[in-house]
Design an enzyme around this catalytic site. Structure first.
Site, PDB file in Angstrom:
ATOM      1  N   CYS A  47       0.716  -1.049  -0.007  1.00 38.34           N
ATOM      2  CA  CYS A  47      -0.094  -0.100  -0.012  1.00 38.34           C
ATOM      3  C   CYS A  47       0.849   1.162   0.042  1.00 38.34           C
ATOM      4  CB  CYS A  47      -0.802  -0.049   1.340  1.00 38.34           C
ATOM      5  SG  CYS A  47      -1.662  -1.508   1.633  1.00 38.34           S
ATOM      6  N   ARG A  83       0.610   1.569  -7.083  1.00 38.58           N
ATOM      7  CA  ARG A  83       1.139   0.504  -6.347  1.00 38.58           C
ATOM      8  C   ARG A  83      -0.365  -0.165  -5.848  1.00 38.58           C
ATOM      9  NH1 ARG A  83       6.321   1.941  -3.307  1.00 38.58           N
ATOM     10  NH2 ARG A  83       5.357   0.717  -1.716  1.00 38.58           N
ATOM     11  N   TRP A 135      -3.912  -1.890  -0.959  1.00 39.03           N
ATOM     12  CA  TRP A 135      -4.098  -2.837  -1.815  1.00 39.03           C
ATOM     13  C   TRP A 135      -4.300  -3.739  -0.644  1.00 39.03           C
ATOM     14  CZ3 TRP A 135      -4.252  -4.722  -6.515  1.00 39.03           C
ATOM     15  CH2 TRP A 135      -3.858  -6.184  -6.752  1.00 39.03           C
ATOM     16  N   ASN A 178       1.673   0.008   6.460  1.00 38.51           N
ATOM     17  CA  ASN A 178       2.020  -0.970   5.262  1.00 38.51           C
ATOM     18  C   ASN A 178       2.693  -2.178   5.899  1.00 38.51           C
ATOM     19  OD1 ASN A 178       1.302   0.658   3.334  1.00 38.51           O
ATOM     20  ND2 ASN A 178       3.310   1.117   2.638  1.00 38.51           N
ATOM     21  N   GLY A 179       2.428  -3.339   5.344  1.00 44.88           N
ATOM     22  CA  GLY A 179       3.196  -4.625   5.836  1.00 44.88           C
ATOM     23  C   GLY A 179       2.125  -5.492   6.291  1.00 44.88           C
ATOM     24  N   GLU A 233       7.036 -22.695 -18.359  1.00 43.92           N
ATOM     25  CA  GLU A 233       6.693 -21.469 -17.712  1.00 43.92           C
ATOM     26  C   GLU A 233       8.053 -20.450 -18.421  1.00 43.92           C
ATOM     27  OE1 GLU A 233       4.781 -19.196 -17.051  1.00 43.92           O
ATOM     28  OE2 GLU A 233       5.899 -17.586 -16.171  1.00 43.92           O
ATOM     29  N   LYS A 291       7.545 -17.111 -20.873  1.00 44.07           N
ATOM     30  CA  LYS A 291       7.954 -15.890 -20.560  1.00 44.07           C
ATOM     31  C   LYS A 291       9.158 -15.268 -21.561  1.00 44.07           C
ATOM     32  CE  LYS A 291       6.517 -14.730 -17.789  1.00 44.07           C
ATOM     33  NZ  LYS A 291       5.486 -15.029 -16.822  1.00 44.07           N
ATOM     34  N   GLU A 342       6.643 -14.065 -24.540  1.00 46.03           N
ATOM     35  CA  GLU A 342       5.993 -12.956 -24.155  1.00 46.03           C
ATOM     36  C   GLU A 342       6.746 -11.810 -24.275  1.00 46.03           C
ATOM     37  OE1 GLU A 342       3.556 -12.811 -20.933  1.00 46.03           O
ATOM     38  OE2 GLU A 342       4.685 -14.034 -19.668  1.00 46.03           O
ATOM     39  N   HIS A 382      11.324 -37.811 -29.818  1.00 43.57           N
ATOM     40  CA  HIS A 382       9.901 -38.314 -30.468  1.00 43.57           C
ATOM     41  C   HIS A 382       9.725 -37.258 -31.527  1.00 43.57           C
ATOM     42  CE1 HIS A 382       9.929 -41.817 -27.737  1.00 43.57           C
ATOM     43  NE2 HIS A 382       9.797 -40.994 -26.826  1.00 43.57           N
ATOM     44  N   LYS A 426      -2.892  -7.087 -18.986  1.00 42.84           N
ATOM     45  CA  LYS A 426      -2.558  -7.800 -17.664  1.00 42.84           C
ATOM     46  C   LYS A 426      -3.742  -8.311 -17.075  1.00 42.84           C
ATOM     47  CE  LYS A 426      -0.136  -8.176 -14.037  1.00 42.84           C
ATOM     48  NZ  LYS A 426       1.088  -9.168 -14.298  1.00 42.84           N
TER      49      LYS A 426
END
Ligand code: F6R
Length: 620
Positions: free
Chosen positions: A2, A27, A80, A106-107, A493, A497, A500, A516, A615
């Site tokens: 946050c 954020r 957030w 925050n935290g 993955e 990555k 993209e 194969h 996103k």
């Protein structure tokens, strides 16, 4: 993640707080609020006015239009959500019972449930579901109990002695007008002195209009901000001389915390993501604690089939989970692209558990698959990064990944949060099914936590090795990623990555499948990126690599620290620390993320906003 701001001086505090909050909004912005010190028109007595709104800072700004212009001291927050849904009640600032103390934080407070119970037992009334609110009540108690002259900084210092966890806190008290008390432990706080007052924020970006000379508060340090100056103290209340840092970042650099792009910033945040996702997940008696479980242990014990449904990177987290759920809990587990699952007729019974994984919590295909699964009678468990998102709301239970807002389009830190959360779920299922003991679960939980430091080691030591390997990929037309078991899951993955962010074609194969078909692609110089870490299938992966080497492939191996033999076949080696195979996906994904980013930068691509991607994919 946050955002906190605070100001005390001679200007209108509201304007400074709103400007700072707007700067921090990138954020996270599910709600915002301020506490402003005003004076009662009749009596002249000081009071705190708290204004909070769900949604972006602009909504708060409209609410404050034409009011509170006289206030010259206040604190603000953009949230957030991590504990409790986005709502007015859960938005910061939070206030003490008597409304004379307000805090922003925050935290994560790990022991907030115990503290809340104790405080409620002593008569405190809570108005939110947040962990933060305990701070307001702890400060209130400490302030009231002070012998001699009351002091808000001392009260905050005393409150902090009860808190386990991470915090950056700013507090104001109507009985000490013009003063802001600040504390920090494991959550950033910067303080600055400008010509027209004193400023505090969780990020330098909120201060750079007022000053470029800032104090980065250290853990265990406290500050008292007043219009005329700032004083700093330690945990014992002794005065300290802080170090002043000059910042010459522009706004863009400041948003990225000094990193060149969000992707790198978010990759580097992953040790914190591991820690935060695990906070509060193991009780003092060694039991796994998933508070949003939503399913009883009896219901979990009846589960005889698991489907993990997800898209893209989240789907790859599912591939990792399959290994763990089947390996530990011995429950058959299938991983399906949500877009396919919803159009098939999967076998679902009341004892089927569908695990929906989604960073955004609003991917259209995943949501549709959840709805379909529920209609067919499955229990649904969500893994998401967004509190109160549709995936969270429509699932029976949920684990939040605590990655905080992810800004780069390519998912990195959320992926790690997803794997950690799915690992917890697999451990829980295994425990409920009686396949592992509490003691084993506890040991595995601690080893899982160790991956935070192991990721840090990779970040600290492997940058050069990644760069050299990336140079080898840049001229290629295509690349292959291979591995077995966990290594195969992570290869998928790694290939995604790379595709993209660098637009370089890449495919992933289980290494044993190469012969194969895909091996036909290999000609001299073709990059093969292999997850060749020490695992039960290490020797098999090495033989598969020999076949590629014989055909001239350029081999980039991800190997376990200390493995010198791998250099006999690999042209480039990137090391990761030795970890249990079950956790190898967490560590091995980090160099692959770094590699993709490095290749993309060398190819001149925008790593934060790759072309054609969004996103959040809310369309089918
Ligand atoms: C890739 C990426 C996407 C998402 C996918 C699902 O880096 O970010 O593949 O993983 O669009 O999104 P969520 O997890 O929000 O459901």
């Amino acid at each position: 993640m946050c955002g906190i701001v605070g100001y005390t001086g001679s200007d209108t505090a509201k304007d400074i707080l709103l400007t700072g909050l707007k700067r921090l909004e990138y954020r996270g912005y599910d709600s915002a609020g301020v506490a402003l010190e005003n004076r009662d028109a009749g009596t002249g007595a000081a009071r705190l006015d708290v204004v909070r709104r769900v949604g972006k800072v602009d909504g708060l700004k409209s609410e404050l239009a034409g009011r509170d212009d006289a206030a010259t001291c206040g604190i603000g927050h953009t949230r957030w959500a991590t504990h409790g849904q986005p709502s007015v009640a859960n938005a910061h600032p939070h206030v003490s019972c008597d409304g004379r103390i307000a805090v922003v934080h925050n935290g994560i407070i790990e022991n907030f449930a115990e503290l809340r119970e104790e405080l409620e037992g002593r008569g405190h009334q809570f108005r939110s579901d947040t962990d933060t609110e305990v701070i307001a009540h702890l400060v209130e108690e400490a302030y009231a109990a002070a012998e001699g002259e009351r002091d808000i900084v001392d009260a905050l210092r005393e409150a902090c002695t009860h808190i386990v966890g991470a915090y950056g806190v700013a507090a104001v008290c109507a009985d000490e007008p013009g003063v802001i008390a600040v504390a920090r432990k494991d959550s950033p706080i910067v303080i600055g002195r400008g010509e027209r007052g004193s400023y505090v924020a969780s990020d330098v970006i909120a201060l750079i209009d007022a000053t470029r000379d800032v104090v980065v508060l250290e853990d265990g340090q406290f500050a008292r901000l007043a219009p005329e100056g700032i004083t700093y103290t330690d945990e014992q209340g002794r005065a300290i001389e802080p170090t002043v840092t000059h910042v010459d970042w522009d706004v863009d650099m400041a948003e990225k915390g000094g990193y060149p792009d969000f992707m790198l910033k978010e990759i580097c945040e992953q040790p914190r993501v591991v820690r935060d996702t695990l906070v509060g997940r193991m009780s003092a008696t060694g039991e796994l604690d998933i508070d949003e479980l939503g399913l009883s242990f009896e219901e979990l014990n009846l589960i005889d089939r698991v489907y993990v449904i997800a898209c893209g990177t989240s789907y790859h987290a599912g591939l990792v989970a399959k290994n763990l759920i089947e390996g530990w809990a011995r429950i058959p587990c299938e991983v399906e692209a949500a877009s396919e699952f919803r159009y098939r007729n999967p076998i679902i019974t009341p004892s089927t558990l569908v695990v929906a994984v989604s960073q955004s919590g609003e991917t259209a295909d995943t949501l549709a698959a959840i709805r379909d699964a529920r209609i067919k009678g499955a229990k649904v468990f969500g893994i998401t990064n967004v509190v109160g998102s549709p995936v969270a709301r429509e699932s029976d239970g949920v684990i939040y990944t605590k990655a905080n807002k992810e800004i780069a389009v390519a998912s990195t830190k959320s992926f790690i949060g997803q794997i950690v959360s799915l690992t917890l779920l697999a451990l829980l299922l295994a425990q409920v099914k009686g396949k592992i003991t509490v003691r084993q679960a506890r040991m595995l939980f601690h080893e899982l936590g160790d991956t935070a430091e192991q990721i840090q080691w990779i970040l600290d030591t492997q940058a050069d090795a990644v760069r050299e390997a990336a140079e080898a990929c840049v001229p290629a037309q295509s690349a292959l990623f291979v591995g077995r078991g966990m290594g195969a899951a992570i290869s998928y993955e790694g290939a995604l990555k790379l595709k993209e962010v660098s637009y370089l074609h890449a495919e992933a194969y289980a290494a044993g499948e190469m012969k194969h078909g895909p091996i036909a692609l290999i000609d001299p110089g073709f990059p093969v990126i292999a997850v060749a870490t020490k695992s039960p299938t290490y020797d098999k992966v090495v033989s598969n690599l020999k076949e590629c080497e014989a055909r001239g492939a350029k081999i980039i191996a991800l190997a376990t620290e200390g493995d010198e033999d791998i250099k006999q076949i690999a042209d480039y080696v990137i090391y990761v620390p030795r970890v249990r195979d079950a956790f190898s996906a967490i560590t091995a994904s980090v160099p692959l993320q770094l590699l993709a980013r490095e290749v993309a930068i060398m190819r001149g691509c925008d790593v934060d906003q790759p072309r054609n991607l969004a996103k959040s994919v809310t369309v089918e």
